[in-house]
Design a protein around this motif. Structure first.
Motif, mmCIF file in Angstrom:
data_model
loop_
_atom_site.group_PDB
_atom_site.id
_atom_site.type_symbol
_atom_site.label_atom_id
_atom_site.label_comp_id
_atom_site.label_asym_id
_atom_site.label_seq_id
_atom_site.Cartn_x
_atom_site.Cartn_y
_atom_site.Cartn_z
ATOM 1 N N VAL A 137 -5.065 7.284 -11.170
ATOM 2 C CA VAL A 137 -4.364 8.565 -11.149
ATOM 3 C C VAL A 137 -5.308 9.584 -10.537
ATOM 4 O O VAL A 137 -6.468 9.683 -10.928
ATOM 5 N N TYR A 155 -1.411 13.129 -8.929
ATOM 6 C CA TYR A 155 -0.667 12.121 -8.171
ATOM 7 C C TYR A 155 -0.770 10.810 -8.932
ATOM 8 O O TYR A 155 -1.871 10.262 -9.073
ATOM 9 N N GLY A 156 0.353 10.327 -9.406
ATOM 10 C CA GLY A 156 0.276 9.234 -10.367
ATOM 11 C C GLY A 156 1.214 8.072 -10.131
ATOM 12 O O GLY A 156 1.575 7.375 -11.082
ATOM 13 N N GLU A 157 1.597 7.827 -8.883
ATOM 14 C CA GLU A 157 2.380 6.618 -8.630
ATOM 15 C C GLU A 157 1.517 5.405 -8.948
ATOM 16 O O GLU A 157 0.306 5.399 -8.683
ATOM 17 N N VAL A 158 2.157 4.377 -9.476
ATOM 18 C CA VAL A 158 1.400 3.208 -9.930
ATOM 19 C C VAL A 158 0.638 2.547 -8.780
ATOM 20 O O VAL A 158 -0.522 2.152 -8.922
#
Lengths: 230, 230
Positions: A94, A82-85
């Motif tokens: 992350v 899951y890597g939304e800023v």
DNA sequence: GCAAAAGTGTTTCAGGTACACCCATGA
DNA sequence: TCATGGGTGTACCTGAAACACTTTTGC
């Protein structure tokens, strides 16, 4: 000192978050805790931790699982990254999510106080911090797909279990009722369950026979190209 | 300055690696390049890049895909995170892998020279650097599972395609031959393909009718609770 | 004896699988 | 005219789904 080949690249915090699933009262439950630090202190959170320099992400997940359940060797699989800023309100993090399936009876209940942890029924799931609700939803989706083709559901039960409880587990996973006769016919015809002599009398007067999963037989079937399917 | 909540935690390089799949000559192909920098300079590598501070991991993957194919809006899905400590011989790098399905005809061939990139048939795959061979294997596994329940295979073909070519694609994905009549019956009965008037005469004298995938009809079916399945 | 859960078979139907011949066309 | 790939229909069989009654036993 290790050689440094990749200069001037951004580095990031990497977390592992564990969606720890259990089964009781005919419903799937997930282990959540009141977060003990900022940001979002006091919010409901999944069990997580940061990945250290010297450990693989799998090792980090295993460490977190052990720490928050007191059980080692828990069944787990990676759910995804899951890597939304802006997913973590603290900093950019992350997260690699893992779902785990545990026998709730083995859970070390002393950890409940230590971490303010609770088993929460997935049908009464509160709002969790960050993107943790999505992680739980994704876990259930993955579980539905995986449990249909691999006998991973057994990890949610004790070593021995009754057919009614096994059925109730699958009903919880798929959120639909299953015909008792069809279910028994199918699962028994696979010839991967061992019937025991004892009965579980806790949920009926008559009592239901215990069974146990026979991994050897299962491996043998797979070897022969056959497939588990429910 | 963003607030810094998580002090004294290790940070890591995060890469995205893209398994870019194409289809030609009745076989799946993957885009690989001769690596132009150390370590493992000259080795066969998947297309990758590092995740920057200000971009999500999905955005990073999209950027890499665009950069190495010249196509934007490519179909991609996350494959998973690869996080063994020693997986990258340069430094510790956690990689998030994405597989992508592209129409090879849209590929910008000028990039071949620029990056020393090639489309390599998966049945003649050479040794790739690091854990990239595992990523390709995992992609094929995932593709087999996903293509059976979602019409993602169409991303590997042009907007219009013939039924023989579609069948040949599925045969390549599953590495087994399929009966022509059964295949047509099944795919046409789903009512998600539009038959066109033109024929493709490139591979036979008679020519095969072109079809195109009708996404609207497909969405409608899903709405109704029906499922794609091949 | 009755309530409550465990256990047991058969019929029906849909969908998967196997299978062989004619068609259109360019060379 | 012939070689090549495109296109078509049916019979069988397996596995999924629907369905209701008997058994056991603690209270």
């Amino acid at each position: 000192m290790t050689a440094s080949f990749y200069k001037n690249r951004d580095t990031h915090l990497i977390a592992v978050d564990c969606i720890i699933m259990g089964f009781k009262d005919n419903d799937l439950h997930v282990l959540a805790a009141k977060r003990q630090f900022e940001p979002m202190k006091g919010g409901w959170s999944l069990m997580g931790g940061f990945v250290n320099q010297g450990e693989s992400i799998n090792e980090a997940a295993g460490r977190v699982l052990d720490e928050f359940t007191g059980i080692d060797g828990i069944f787990m699989e990676q759910l995804g990254a899951y890597g939304e800023v802006e997913r973590d309100l603290g900093e950019r993090v992350v997260s690699i999510a893992y779902y785990a399936l545990v026998d709730m009876d083995k859970f070390d209940t002393s950890l409940v106080e230590k971490y303010d942890a609770r088993w929460i029924s997935i049908s009464h799931l509160p709002e969790l911090i960050f993107d943790h609700n999505k992680m739980v939803r994704d876990t259930i989706n993955t579980l539905q797909r995986r449990a249909a083709v691999k006998p991973i559901g057994f990890n949610l039960l004790g070593d021995q279990f009754t057919l009614p409880s096994l059925q109730s587990l699958y009903e919880a996973i798929y959120q639909e009722t299953i015909d008792k006769r069809n279910f028994r016919k199918k699962i028994l015809s696979m010839d991967i369950l061992e019937k025991l002599d004892e009965k579980d009398k806790s949920s009926s007067k008559r009592g239901a026979f215990y069974y146990q999963f026979n991994k050897d037989k299962y491996d043998q079937l797979i070897q022969q190209g056959l497939h588990f399917s429910l």
